[in-house]
Design a protein around this motif. Structure first.
Motif, PDB file in Angstrom:
ATOM      1  N   GLN A  86     131.368  43.559  23.644  1.00 37.88           N
ATOM      2  CA  GLN A  86     130.876  43.183  22.309  1.00 37.88           C
ATOM      3  C   GLN A  86     130.192  41.816  22.341  1.00 37.88           C
ATOM      4  O   GLN A  86     130.117  41.120  21.338  1.00 37.88           O
ATOM      5  CB  GLN A  86     131.997  43.243  21.281  1.00 37.88           C
ATOM      6  N   THR A  87     129.725  41.447  23.505  1.00 36.36           N
ATOM      7  CA  THR A  87     128.857  40.293  23.685  1.00 36.36           C
ATOM      8  C   THR A  87     127.968  40.599  24.878  1.00 36.36           C
ATOM      9  O   THR A  87     128.301  41.450  25.712  1.00 36.36           O
ATOM     10  CB  THR A  87     129.665  39.002  23.915  1.00 36.36           C
ATOM     11  N   GLU A 131     125.817  43.095  21.513  1.00 33.18           N
ATOM     12  CA  GLU A 131     126.493  42.612  20.320  1.00 33.18           C
ATOM     13  C   GLU A 131     126.981  43.807  19.503  1.00 33.18           C
ATOM     14  O   GLU A 131     126.349  44.860  19.483  1.00 33.18           O
ATOM     15  CB  GLU A 131     125.528  41.745  19.508  1.00 33.18           C
TER      16      GLU A 131
END
Length: 465
Positions: A11-12, A435
């Motif tokens: 998630q990054t 993201e």
């Protein structure tokens, strides 16, 4: 049961680090730096696993967000084998040595400021030094050609396919037997667009039980490459015809070589007005030499040129500057010129000095050929700030600015889906390197087009394959 735990790029976009456990064997795929907002502090935090327990480290390519914490891994006890392509190993060495130099300079700056505040004891030592990097390259490496199989243990094999992202980049295929069944788990690394200027298109993947795929641009489509090339040429030519200077903040790896090839073509085709061209980046100069070392990874046109004894990235008007003194003399040049310098987001490096000297002049231009992260000087200029602060001085922005986004080294949503499409027997699909909001858009697009459900990986959470 085999499990995977993501300790970065979950998630990054950055900090790639994924731990695959197959029985008692522990395999780490990438060990990258966190970059962007808050990234520096995260790099100093514990890994979340015991580095001395890791048996193998697989590196998909040599960008810092995939290799930047490798020296830290060794410092904390890793003594296993590193597996990568030959080009990735060579590029990783210059990238990590450069990173160690930057970390030292950052440490000196932070330390100096802390002393003035009376807080010196709270300053962390550099994440690693050049000696730590040299130690990494004195250890056990296994370098593979694409599709060359390497047996880790009797029941586990690893091989690479060409990811088409940067020179030497790969997607990693790990084949193993579990409960009398043959299984394959694949980590995409970063996948390149099929429309590339200087390196071969990525290979297709036809078989996988589980796929961990990047999703950096899973929410969008890129501008066509040929359109971006024309925009670039027009920006360069119009600035030079106005007797101005073209500034190109560029990343040392891949993007600089693409720009050099374009300018070489313009020069040979008679499109480029007479000018002086400076490559003002020691790291980019070293990286370009490595691109010449591995012509087999280049596109057919460039490989043919290299085979004829020609350097695709050099031509009569190009000057390289390695020392600071040479760099400083560039700003005394009166002739129209093109200056290619790092960093790509203008958050450090020699481009800062050139911007300070050239940004105020309306005859000049700045051509951005890469994404500008929020909080960087490059982003401030792209966003239309009338004045920016460089080395404590307010500089008015009068130079023309161009943002050309079609040079991305990452595949876009459609290209990622097209890469997944031919994979047979795909049972599980996991999204990494993106993201959260972009991953959700990508997951919906995958479901609509391919009918596959996707799982978005969470930091530190183990999943069973």
């Amino acid at each position: 049961m085999a499990t995977v735990t993501s300790y970065g790029a979950a998630q990054t976009v950055t900090g790639s680090c994924h731990l695959l456990k197959i029985g008692s064997i522990k395999i780490l795929i990438d060990c990258g730096m966190f970059q962007g907002n808050g990234g520096s502090k995260k790099n100093y935090e514990p890994f979340g696993f015991d580095a001395s327990d890791i048996h193998y480290l697989i590196l998909t390519h040599a960008h810092l967000d995939h290799i930047g914490r490798v020296p830290k891994l060794f410092k904390e006890g890793f003594n296993g084998r590193i597996i990568a392509t030959k080009a990735t190993r060579d590029i990783a060495k210059i990238m990590l040595l450069d990173s160690a130099g930057i970390l030292l300079e950052e440490y000196k700056t932070i330390s100096r400021k802390a002393r003035r505040r009376g807080e010196e004891e709270s300053v962390l030592e550099p994440l690693y030094t050049k000696d730590d990097v040299k130690e990494v390259f004195s250890k056990k490496w296994c370098t593979l050609e694409y599709y060359e199989e390497h047996k880790l243990k009797q029941h586990i094999k690893v091989s690479f396919g060409n990811a088409g992202h940067i020179m030497g980049s790969a997607f990693a295929m790990i084949d193993f037997h579990e409960e009398n069944q043959y299984k394959r788990v694949v980590f995409s690394g970063d996948l390149g667009s099929p429309e590339r200027l200087i390196i071969d298109e990525h290979d297709k993947l036809y078989e996988a039980d589980a796929l961990f795929i990047e999703s950096t641009y899973g929410d969008r489509r890129h501008k066509p490459l040929d359109q971006s090339v024309e925009e670039f040429k027009e920006a360069v030519i119009s600035t030079l015809k106005d007797n101005g200077t073209v500034l190109i903040p560029s990343f040392a790896l891949e993007r600089t070589q693409e720009i050099l090839w374009l300018l070489h073509e313009m020069h040979d085709n008679g499109e480029l007005p007479k000018c002086r061209i400076f490559l003002d980046s020691p790291l980019a100069i070293k990286a370009t030499r490595l691109y010449n070392k591995y012509p087999v990874h280049l596109s057919d046109e460039l490989e043919y040129s290299s085979g004829k004894g020609k350097d695709p990235f050099s031509f009569a008007w190009l000057e390289t500057t390695t020392t600071r003194d040479q760099s400083m003399t560039i700003n005394r040049v009166k002739e129209r010129s093109i200056i290619i310098a790092g960093s790509g987001m203008c958050n450090g490096g020699r481009i800062m000095h050139h911007l300070k000297h050239k940004l105020w002049n309306s005859r000049n231009s700045v051509i951005f050929v890469g994404f500008q992260v929020k909080g960087t000087l490059g982003r401030s200029i792209v966003d239309g700030e009338k004045s920016v602060k460089i080395y404590g001085e307010d500089i008015v922005v009068k130079a023309k600015t161009y943002t050309i986004n079609g040079f991305s080294a990452h595949a876009d949503q459609k290209e990622l889906i097209d890469w997944i499409r031919p994979i047979e027997n795909l049972k599980k699909l996991y999204l990494i390197h993106g993201e959260r909001e972009k991953m959700e858009i990508f997951a919906e697009a995958i479901k609509e087009d391919l009918g596959h459900e996707s799982h978005i990986m969470e930091f530190g959470t183990s999943i069973t394959l």
